[in-house]
Enzyme design. Sequence first.
Site, PDB file in Angstrom:
ATOM      1  N   PHE A   1      -6.752  30.618  24.268  1.00  0.00           N
ATOM      2  CA  PHE A   1      -7.746  29.568  24.504  1.00  0.00           C
ATOM      3  C   PHE A   1      -8.725  30.081  25.545  1.00  0.00           C
ATOM      4  O   PHE A   1      -8.313  30.533  26.614  1.00  0.00           O
ATOM      5  CB  PHE A   1      -7.083  28.282  25.006  1.00  0.00           C
ATOM      6  CG  PHE A   1      -8.083  27.183  25.256  1.00  0.00           C
ATOM      7  CD1 PHE A   1      -8.584  26.419  24.201  1.00  0.00           C
ATOM      8  CD2 PHE A   1      -8.556  26.935  26.539  1.00  0.00           C
ATOM      9  CE1 PHE A   1      -9.534  25.424  24.431  1.00  0.00           C
ATOM     10  CE2 PHE A   1      -9.504  25.936  26.777  1.00  0.00           C
ATOM     11  CZ  PHE A   1      -9.986  25.183  25.706  1.00  0.00           C
TER      12      PHE A   1
ATOM     13  N   ASP B   1      -8.771  36.822  31.003  1.00  0.00           N
ATOM     14  CA  ASP B   1      -9.115  35.420  31.212  1.00  0.00           C
ATOM     15  C   ASP B   1      -8.052  34.831  32.130  1.00  0.00           C
ATOM     16  O   ASP B   1      -6.964  34.472  31.697  1.00  0.00           O
ATOM     17  CB  ASP B   1      -9.152  34.681  29.868  1.00  0.00           C
ATOM     18  CG  ASP B   1      -9.508  33.201  30.041  1.00  0.00           C
ATOM     19  OD1 ASP B   1      -9.481  32.716  31.185  1.00  0.00           O
ATOM     20  OD2 ASP B   1      -9.785  32.540  29.024  1.00  0.00           O
TER      21      ASP B   1
ATOM     22  N   LYS C   1     -10.923  26.867  36.870  1.00  0.00           N
ATOM     23  CA  LYS C   1      -9.866  25.912  37.231  1.00  0.00           C
ATOM     24  C   LYS C   1      -9.524  25.866  38.738  1.00  0.00           C
ATOM     25  O   LYS C   1     -10.190  25.168  39.472  1.00  0.00           O
ATOM     26  CB  LYS C   1      -8.642  26.161  36.362  1.00  0.00           C
ATOM     27  CG  LYS C   1      -8.941  25.820  34.878  1.00  0.00           C
ATOM     28  CD  LYS C   1      -7.705  25.446  34.096  1.00  0.00           C
ATOM     29  CE  LYS C   1      -8.050  24.750  32.800  1.00  0.00           C
ATOM     30  NZ  LYS C   1      -8.308  25.633  31.664  1.00  0.00           N
TER      31      LYS C   1
HETATM   32  C1  LIG Z   1      -9.339  25.878  30.656  1.00  0.00           C
HETATM   33  C2  LIG Z   1      -9.514  27.270  30.186  1.00  0.00           C
HETATM   34  C3  LIG Z   1     -10.779  27.766  29.798  1.00  0.00           C
HETATM   35  C4  LIG Z   1     -12.009  26.894  29.711  1.00  0.00           C
HETATM   36  O1  LIG Z   1     -12.350  26.340  30.925  1.00  0.00           O
HETATM   37  P1  LIG Z   1     -13.399  25.115  30.961  1.00  0.00           P
HETATM   38  O2  LIG Z   1     -13.651  24.930  32.428  1.00  0.00           O
HETATM   39  O3  LIG Z   1     -12.736  23.955  30.310  1.00  0.00           O
HETATM   40  O4  LIG Z   1     -14.604  25.543  30.233  1.00  0.00           O
HETATM   41  C5  LIG Z   1     -10.869  29.096  29.451  1.00  0.00           C
HETATM   42  N1  LIG Z   1      -9.794  29.895  29.461  1.00  0.00           N
HETATM   43  C6  LIG Z   1      -8.584  29.455  29.817  1.00  0.00           C
HETATM   44  C7  LIG Z   1      -7.432  30.402  29.843  1.00  0.00           C
HETATM   45  C8  LIG Z   1      -8.393  28.126  30.184  1.00  0.00           C
HETATM   46  O5  LIG Z   1      -7.174  27.681  30.494  1.00  0.00           O
END
Ligand SMILES: *Cc1c(COP(=O)(O)O)cnc(C)c1O
Length: 395
Positions: A134, A219, A248
């Site tokens: 994700f 990521d 986050k």
């Molecule tokens: C939450 C998340 C995103 C996206 O972040 P947003 O602030 O919602 O755009 C991307 N990568 C990972 C691994 C995430 O957990």
Amino acid sequence: MTRNASFPTLLPVYKRIDILFERGQGAWLWDRQGRRYLDFASGIAVTALGHAHPHLVAALTEQARKLWHVSNLFRIEQLEKLADRLVANSFAETVFVCNSGAEAIEACIKMARRFHWHRGQPERHRILTFEGAFHGRTLAAISATRNPRLTEGFAPLLEGFDVVPFADHTAVREAITPQTAAILIEPVQGEGGVRPVPAECLRGLRQLCDEHDLLLIFDEVQCGMGRTGHLFACEAADVAPDIMALAKGLGGGFPIGACLATARAASGMTPGSHGSTFGGNPLGCAVANAVLDVLLEEGFLENVRTQGHYLRERLEALRARYPDRISDVRGLGLMLGLKPAMVNTDFAARLRERGLLTVPAADNVVRLLPPLVIGREEIDLACETIAAVLEEGGS
Ligand SMILES: *Cc1c(COP(=O)(O)O)cnc(C)c1O
């Protein structure tokens, strides 16, 4: 025109739980009726230092009295300080600050393409990604995962992503072509079900990238910023990426994201090639600096590891006691997942009825993401709640 009164005024893209929180303190939230909840959701790994942390409140209010926004037409003191500190504490040599995780991923993708373009190889623009990943909800981010749950109805998607099975080194090796630019991976899959990538896999990816002159992109939007007991999850595997996305936990609840990179990986990003109006604003950067103040305090991350071990041990003990009701306990640090026999959303609802907030994930997992300042008594309380739901059984 008259308003269609049957259509919700809030775009109905979420299945919201009918609880309205009024205030928070540390690991606790209070709803409008004054009912107290123990927060092992942390707004999906965002409120890393809990609610209303005094140091963060002070940083935000002090900055709010001084200056909110000037734009990137000018120098920004808090932004420069944040970049210097992220660089001093990571593999990176340069930082781009934005406002969310998906935007950080966008910056990573653009940087990787631009790197090869800048070196005269524009055909190298494809990025390898992984099943179950994700990366956010922008078109590039959903295209990167090609998960039908995210992409349905949004075609045409962005070209240039090749999805390979999770942690399958042979598949990755075989998927690399002369057009491959980079590999993008979460060191610990979050939404995918709290699946840590084994350290040897991360090292294998680093090696493949070096062999084939690819950029390695991590990521760490969810697993970074102390969540696994290390400032960045990749540190435990002793692997450095070329580019990394953060968000986050970075702002502890204030929206901010960042793309970190080596000078080499960032070499294509010249003035005018990327930007953001709000990115790097003094408010967000002041809070992110305050988050770093706390995370970098002597012993803080060590305590995250200690509390993480303790929570994990207690969960393993519950699994031993109820082997037919929990099939798996997984994760790192305070990013833990529990795989119940019952449907994860039902399990989470039962926990919530008993005052414990968690977050469902794919693979029928329930995520336990307490604030990194969680204490032993709160962990005990959470585990007693989980035990009560397991004891009650049912499906
Ligand atoms: C939450 C998340 C995103 C996206 O972040 P947003 O602030 O919602 O755009 C991307 N990568 C990972 C691994 C995430 O957990």
